[in-house]
Design a protein around this motif. Structure first.
Motif, PDB file in Angstrom:
ATOM      1  N   HIS A 120       1.078  -1.061  -0.005  1.00 38.06           N
ATOM      2  CA  HIS A 120      -0.104   0.078  -0.058  1.00 38.06           C
ATOM      3  C   HIS A 120       0.990   1.338  -0.193  1.00 38.06           C
ATOM      4  O   HIS A 120       1.917   1.187   0.582  1.00 38.06           O
ATOM      5  CB  HIS A 120      -0.696  -0.012   1.364  1.00 38.06           C
ATOM      6  N   TYR A 135      -0.021   4.014   1.459  1.00 34.33           N
ATOM      7  CA  TYR A 135      -0.263   4.849   2.974  1.00 34.33           C
ATOM      8  C   TYR A 135      -0.956   3.841   3.826  1.00 34.33           C
ATOM      9  O   TYR A 135      -1.493   3.177   3.506  1.00 34.33           O
ATOM     10  CB  TYR A 135      -1.450   5.979   2.558  1.00 34.33           C
ATOM     11  N   LEU A 136      -0.314   4.049   5.121  1.00 37.58           N
ATOM     12  CA  LEU A 136      -0.747   3.248   6.321  1.00 37.58           C
ATOM     13  C   LEU A 136      -2.367   3.223   6.517  1.00 37.58           C
ATOM     14  O   LEU A 136      -2.779   2.176   6.724  1.00 37.58           O
ATOM     15  CB  LEU A 136       0.001   3.693   7.385  1.00 37.58           C
ATOM     16  N   GLN A 137      -3.033   4.555   6.298  1.00 36.59           N
ATOM     17  CA  GLN A 137      -4.273   4.541   6.575  1.00 36.59           C
ATOM     18  C   GLN A 137      -5.086   3.676   5.479  1.00 36.59           C
ATOM     19  O   GLN A 137      -6.010   3.099   5.844  1.00 36.59           O
ATOM     20  CB  GLN A 137      -4.670   6.165   6.367  1.00 36.59           C
ATOM     21  N   GLU A 138      -4.607   3.694   4.300  1.00 40.67           N
ATOM     22  CA  GLU A 138      -5.445   2.956   3.396  1.00 40.67           C
ATOM     23  C   GLU A 138      -5.260   1.375   3.499  1.00 40.67           C
ATOM     24  O   GLU A 138      -6.106   0.771   3.668  1.00 40.67           O
ATOM     25  CB  GLU A 138      -4.726   3.211   1.900  1.00 40.67           C
ATOM     26  N   GLN A 171      -4.771  -0.056   6.679  1.00 38.72           N
ATOM     27  CA  GLN A 171      -5.579  -0.112   7.723  1.00 38.72           C
ATOM     28  C   GLN A 171      -7.036  -0.317   7.332  1.00 38.72           C
ATOM     29  O   GLN A 171      -7.782  -0.997   7.965  1.00 38.72           O
ATOM     30  CB  GLN A 171      -5.494   0.885   8.845  1.00 38.72           C
ATOM     31  N   ARG A 172      -7.513   0.583   6.586  1.00 35.10           N
ATOM     32  CA  ARG A 172      -9.015   0.433   6.003  1.00 35.10           C
ATOM     33  C   ARG A 172      -9.193  -0.657   5.257  1.00 35.10           C
ATOM     34  O   ARG A 172     -10.550  -1.188   5.286  1.00 35.10           O
ATOM     35  CB  ARG A 172      -9.200   1.929   5.215  1.00 35.10           C
ATOM     36  N   GLU A 173      -8.576  -1.126   4.350  1.00 36.35           N
ATOM     37  CA  GLU A 173      -8.749  -2.347   3.416  1.00 36.35           C
ATOM     38  C   GLU A 173      -8.291  -3.539   3.783  1.00 36.35           C
ATOM     39  O   GLU A 173      -8.349  -4.490   3.068  1.00 36.35           O
ATOM     40  CB  GLU A 173      -8.125  -1.844   2.029  1.00 36.35           C
TER      41      GLU A 173
END
Length: 66
Positions: A54, A56-59, A61-63
């Motif tokens: 990924h 981005y880390l946020q992406e 975590q969300r996916e």
């Protein structure tokens, strides 16, 4: 579709590895998940993908499937 594409990629990796005097096991496939969404990521995992990148880390975590 992902499973079929992955099978084709693995065949190509196997052929290239043999030409280089190596084995397919020495190669790691890293799937890029940017913007693909949970459904496609789950499909890739079901097809045998084990390393997913990924941006981005946020992406991630969300996916990340549970």
């Amino acid at each position: 579709m992902i499973a079929e594409n992955l099978a084709m990629i693995r065949r190509k990796i196997d052929q290239a590895a043999r030409r280089a005097g190596r084995t397919e096991d020495e190669v790691r496939i890293v799937a890029a998940a940017k913007g693909q969404g949970v459904k496609k990521i789950e499909e890739a995992i079901a097809a045998g993908i084990r390393i997913i990148g990924h941006n981005y880390l946020q992406e991630a975590q969300r996916e990340t499937p549970s």
